[in-house]
Design an enzyme around this catalytic site. Structure first.
Site, PDB file in Angstrom:
ATOM      1  N   ALA A  79       1.008  -1.206  -0.069  1.00  7.23           N
ATOM      2  CA  ALA A  79      -0.051  -0.115   0.124  1.00  7.23           C
ATOM      3  C   ALA A  79       0.824   1.197   0.131  1.00  7.23           C
ATOM      4  CB  ALA A  79      -0.849   0.094   1.211  1.00  7.23           C
ATOM      5  N   THR A  80       1.905   1.289   0.579  1.00  3.08           N
ATOM      6  CA  THR A  80       2.923   2.414   0.637  1.00  3.08           C
ATOM      7  C   THR A  80       3.070   2.824  -0.722  1.00  3.08           C
ATOM      8  OG1 THR A  80       3.929   1.629   2.783  1.00  3.08           O
ATOM      9  CG2 THR A  80       5.038   3.398   1.360  1.00  3.08           C
ATOM     10  N   ASN A 159      -6.207   3.221  10.504  1.00  7.52           N
ATOM     11  CA  ASN A 159      -5.572   2.089  10.826  1.00  7.52           C
ATOM     12  C   ASN A 159      -5.382   2.122  12.483  1.00  7.52           C
ATOM     13  OD1 ASN A 159      -3.608   4.439   9.751  1.00  7.52           O
ATOM     14  ND2 ASN A 159      -2.121   3.579  10.797  1.00  7.52           N
ATOM     15  N   GLN A 187      -6.695  -1.033   5.227  1.00  7.38           N
ATOM     16  CA  GLN A 187      -7.108  -1.381   6.425  1.00  7.38           C
ATOM     17  C   GLN A 187      -8.695  -1.862   5.992  1.00  7.38           C
ATOM     18  OE1 GLN A 187      -6.069  -2.198   9.330  1.00  7.38           O
ATOM     19  NE2 GLN A 187      -3.956  -1.243   9.090  1.00  7.38           N
ATOM     20  N   GLY A 208      -1.696  -7.078   0.814  1.00  8.11           N
ATOM     21  CA  GLY A 208      -1.976  -8.474   1.081  1.00  8.11           C
ATOM     22  C   GLY A 208      -1.774  -8.488   2.688  1.00  8.11           C
ATOM     23  N   HIS A 209      -0.676  -8.092   3.324  1.00  6.11           N
ATOM     24  CA  HIS A 209      -0.446  -8.565   4.401  1.00  6.11           C
ATOM     25  C   HIS A 209      -1.299  -7.929   5.628  1.00  6.11           C
ATOM     26  CE1 HIS A 209       2.050  -4.963   6.750  1.00  6.11           C
ATOM     27  NE2 HIS A 209       2.005  -4.630   5.449  1.00  6.11           N
ATOM     28  N   THR A 247       9.926  -6.918 -12.512  1.00  5.87           N
ATOM     29  CA  THR A 247       9.333  -8.200 -12.611  1.00  5.87           C
ATOM     30  C   THR A 247       8.251  -8.596 -11.738  1.00  5.87           C
ATOM     31  OG1 THR A 247      11.320  -9.094 -13.450  1.00  5.87           O
ATOM     32  CG2 THR A 247       9.838 -10.858 -12.884  1.00  5.87           C
ATOM     33  N   CYS A 333       7.397   5.699  22.169  1.00  8.76           N
ATOM     34  CA  CYS A 333       8.403   4.875  22.181  1.00  8.76           C
ATOM     35  C   CYS A 333       7.905   3.670  20.957  1.00  8.76           C
ATOM     36  CB  CYS A 333       8.793   4.146  23.302  1.00  8.76           C
ATOM     37  SG  CYS A 333       8.824   5.583  24.767  1.00  8.76           S
TER      38      CYS A 333
HETATM   39  C1  LIG Z   1      -0.186  -0.840   6.631  1.00  7.89           C
HETATM   40  C2  LIG Z   1      -0.785   0.176   6.108  1.00  7.89           C
HETATM   41  C3  LIG Z   1      -0.133   1.037   4.870  1.00  7.89           C
HETATM   42  C4  LIG Z   1       1.207   0.522   4.399  1.00  7.89           C
HETATM   43  O1  LIG Z   1       0.925  -0.744   3.709  1.00  7.89           O
HETATM   44  P1  LIG Z   1       2.204  -1.632   3.253  1.00  7.89           P
HETATM   45  O2  LIG Z   1       1.936  -2.662   2.346  1.00  7.89           O
HETATM   46  O3  LIG Z   1       2.856  -1.959   4.558  1.00  7.89           O
HETATM   47  O4  LIG Z   1       3.300  -0.588   2.416  1.00  7.89           O
HETATM   48  C5  LIG Z   1      -0.808   2.141   4.068  1.00  7.89           C
HETATM   49  N1  LIG Z   1      -2.023   2.547   4.627  1.00  7.89           N
HETATM   50  C6  LIG Z   1      -2.395   1.856   5.813  1.00  7.89           C
HETATM   51  C7  LIG Z   1      -3.764   2.612   6.334  1.00  7.89           C
HETATM   52  C8  LIG Z   1      -2.101   0.770   6.327  1.00  7.89           C
HETATM   53  O5  LIG Z   1      -2.616   0.271   7.629  1.00  7.89           O
END
Ligand SMILES: *Cc1c(COP(=O)(O)O)cnc(C)c1O
Length: 398
Positions: A79-80, A159, A187, A208-209, A247, A333
């Protein structure tokens, strides 16, 4: 459930940070870590065709999960990257014609930081403020839109506090003014129904994660109609219709496809069971403890999310006393930056209350036993910390 039964591993309650892989996803990926190792861009032999075909099946599964067409899905590393591609891509392509972007102060840092960069490159950016629920005023959005506005970027689900934005209303407003709408839905996928057409969303980032799929793969949806043009961020071999060179990783693409298929089928039952567990946990905490403040609104909140501040408790010390629970906090922290959560501050929390905040993210693989155990442990340790404090301050007064 006892620690022994969990083989000494902490109860995982941080499903907003990442989620465990679903075994069905692992199973779908395995052949592509093995004999099906081909480069999907190799057009001259079986190995390439086999990989390419699997990638295209996955693209269709991803599209189906958000109401898009497969031709509108572009793979990214997450997503980044999708957020960067959407915002930079639109800003740079259209800058000479229109240069104003609207976003919101509680967006993920990868959206905000990209907007800061676009300001350096000459865009004007409006950052909408939010109220104590995390919502911005739709009238403020309406007022911010002008002749020069090219893009609105608003996340579907926040998030930290789990807030669900009224995307369909925002989308209707964007469409009426012919402004493009991007949404970071990292999210939201698998948590709430998504339909990019009904919501009038032109660009959507997913990953995905956060949905029991693999780390390192996500996608950007880019609408064909209206056709959205983007300046690519990567230059190279011209993969993904010249939008994202590099790729593609077939194991991850296949895994993300399976993830999206499961997200749709599991959502209705999963959301209900998570909501029940979340509400039970909250009720137990508030029944046994005073001074528990809910951050954000309990309405319009994704079902697995709980964010609370605990009066007279430093979240950092509390988590240190609870190594058997994996949670997160808006305290300074635990974040990558030096400051406590800008999101919690944006909804009106003091530094102290942000430092006292806990984010609990329940997910597909949490059980009622685990939540039960977590509630007990939280109640015990919060009571301990508070009593320790009392006796400390008692001593100091002597
Ligand atoms: C985790 C998250 C991201 C970043 O996603 P990645 O796949 O880890 O780069 C971006 N936006 C939100 C709202 C997220 O929770």
């Amino acid at each position: 459930m006892s620690l022994e039964k969990r083989k000494g591993r902490p109860v995982y309650l941080d499903n907003h940070a990442t989620t465990p892989l679903d075994e069905r996803v692992v199973e779908a990926m395995m052949p592509f870590f093995g004999e099906k190792f081909g480069n999907p861009h190799s057009g001259s032999h079986f190995y390439g065709w086999e990989a390419a075909e699997a990638v295209e099946v996955a693209r269709g599964q991803i599209a189906d999960a958000i109401g898009a067409d497969a031709s509108e899905i572009y793979f990214t590393s997450g997503a980044t990257e999708a957020n960067n591609l959407a915002i930079k891509g639109v800003a740079r392509f259209y800058r000479e014609k229109k240069n104003h972007i609207i976003t919101c102060v509680s967006e993920h840092m990868c959206v905000l930081d990209t907007c800061f960069q676009m300001e350096k490159e000459g865009n004007r950016v409006t950052y909408l403020k939010v109220d104590q629920n995390g919502l911005f005023d739709l009238d403020e959005l309406q007022k911010a839109i002008c002749e020069d506005t090219i893009l609105i970027s608003i996340m579907t689900v926040q998030n930290e506090i789990g807030l669900i934005q009224p995307m369909a209303e925002i989308g209707a407003m964007a469409a009426e003014h012919k402004v493009l709408l991007h949404s970071d839905a990292a999210q939201a996928l698998g948590k709430i129904p998504l339909d990019v057409k009904a919501m009038n969303i032109n660009l959507m980032s997913i990953t995905g994660h956060k949905v029991y799929g693999p780390m390192g793969l996500g996608a950007l949806y880019v609408s064909n109609k209206p056709r959205v043009r983007l300046e690519p961020v990567f230059n190279g071999g011209g993969q993904e219709k010249n939008l994202r060179s590099g790729t593609l990783p077939p194991p991850l693409c296949v895994g993300f496809g399976k993830t999206c298929e499961l997200a749709v089928t599991e959502m209705p039952t999963e959301a209900k069971s998570l909501e029940k567990m979340r509400d039970d946990l909250l009720e137990r905490l508030t029944t046994k403890l005073d001074g528990i403040h809910i951050n954000g609104s309990m309405e319009n909140r994704v079902s697995g999310n709980l964010n609370i501040s605990i009066e007279d408790v430093d979240a950092e010390s509390l988590m240190a006393a609870l190594p058997d629970l994996a949670m997160s906090s808006g305290s300074a922290c635990t974040s990558a930056s030096e400051e406590s959560s800008y999101v919690l501050k944006a909804i009106g929390l003091s530094n102290e209350m942000a430092e006292a905040s806990l984010r609990i993210g329940l997910g597909r693989f949490n059980t009622e036993d685990e939540v039960d155990y977590a509630a007990e442990r939280l109640i015990d340790e919060i009571t301990n910390v508070r009593e320790g404090r009392k006796s400390l301050s008692g001593n100091a007064a002597e």
